[in-house]
Every structure is written in C-alpha cells, then in structure tokens.
Write an enzyme that holds these catalytic residues in place. Structure first.
Site, short mmCIF file in Angstrom:
data_model
loop_
_atom_site.label_atom_id
_atom_site.label_comp_id
_atom_site.label_asym_id
_atom_site.label_seq_id
_atom_site.Cartn_x
_atom_site.Cartn_y
_atom_site.Cartn_z
N CYS A 12 0.86 -1.18 0.00
CA CYS A 12 0.00 0.00 0.00
C CYS A 12 0.90 1.23 0.00
O CYS A 12 2.13 1.10 -0.07
CB CYS A 12 -1.01 -0.01 1.15
SG CYS A 12 -0.33 0.18 2.79
N CYS A 86 -1.99 1.53 -4.22
CA CYS A 86 -0.69 2.16 -4.49
C CYS A 86 -0.53 2.53 -5.96
O CYS A 86 0.54 2.93 -6.39
CB CYS A 86 0.45 1.28 -4.02
SG CYS A 86 0.60 -0.30 -4.84
N CYS A 90 3.84 -0.19 -8.31
CA CYS A 90 4.33 -1.55 -8.20
C CYS A 90 4.82 -2.06 -9.55
O CYS A 90 4.06 -2.08 -10.52
CB CYS A 90 3.20 -2.44 -7.69
SG CYS A 90 3.75 -4.06 -7.18
#
Length: 136
Positions: A12, A86, A90
C-alpha cells in the site's frame, strides 16, 4: 519432498495500515505455510496506532512492525503481489499473480471504520490462504 512455501507481498502507499494488517493476518493464519512481506510506495515512520489497536483486539500484534519501502527485488521474489491503493508504483513481472484489493485507507479514520477495514482484510486473507494452500 516438501513443496516450497509461496511468498505473498502486500503493498500500500504508507505501509502503515492495510498492508500491515493483511500481513499480520496472513502470518497468523498461515502458521508458517506462507512467506509474508509488506511494503509501501511511500512508507511513513510508524504503523498506524489505530490499526495496531484493532489488530490487538484480534490477538495479532503488529506494534513492532516498521513500514518499509517497496523494492523491485521484493516484487521479483514474491509469488503473489497484493496491492491496496498504491496505483502504478508496483513493478510488474511476468508469471506473478497480481491482485488489487480496493480497500479504504484507515489513516485518520475512527476506530469503527478501521475495524470494518480490518474485517474486510481478514475475509480476503482467509480466501487467499485457502487458494494458496488448498486448506486455509
């Protein structure tokens, strides 16, 4: 011969609430059957104290956890990457299982709201564990 344990990375933004609660649940429920990690795209200094309190209500202690920064290596070594708000922070690697769990951010929320988020995370973690271990 023992099969290798799957690795799960929870990600997150701040690595202070959702990902820490998810990692705490999976660690407790998996009882060593899964390698569990968490990280944040913009980690803060400490885990959300309300998240610590609501997890303690469940008998899970995340008070000593420290938010850590998301690295490419962490994603590369995980079998499953669970993101929680997020965005595109990533990195994506072929052959990995990715899931995005849409969960409210517990930061600044009252304890009742954080409990609801916690309970949602617990249900999702139980489902994930069943899928990973065929017994969860």
């Amino acid at each position: 011969m023992t099969e290798p344990r799957p690795s799960v990375l929870f990600v997150c933004v701040h690595n202070a609430g959702r990902s820490q609660m998810a990692a705490g649940y999976l660690t407790a429920l998996a009882a060593g059957r899964v390698n569990v990690f968490s990280a944040g795209s913009q980690p803060v200094d400490q885990v959300n104290p309300v998240a610590v309190d609501v997890m303690a209500e469940e008998g899970i202690d995340i008070a000593s956890e420290v938010p850590s920064v998301l690295t490419t290596d962490a994603v590369r070594t995980a079998d499953v990457v669970i993101t929680m708000g997020c965005g595109d922070a990533c990195p994506i690697f072929p052959g990995k299982r990715y899931e995005d769990w849409e969960l409210d951010d517990p930061a600044g929320q009252p304890v009742e709201t954080v409990r609801r988020i916690r309970d949602d995370i617990r249900a999702r973690v139980r489902t994930l564990l069943r899928e990973l271990t065929s017994e969860g």
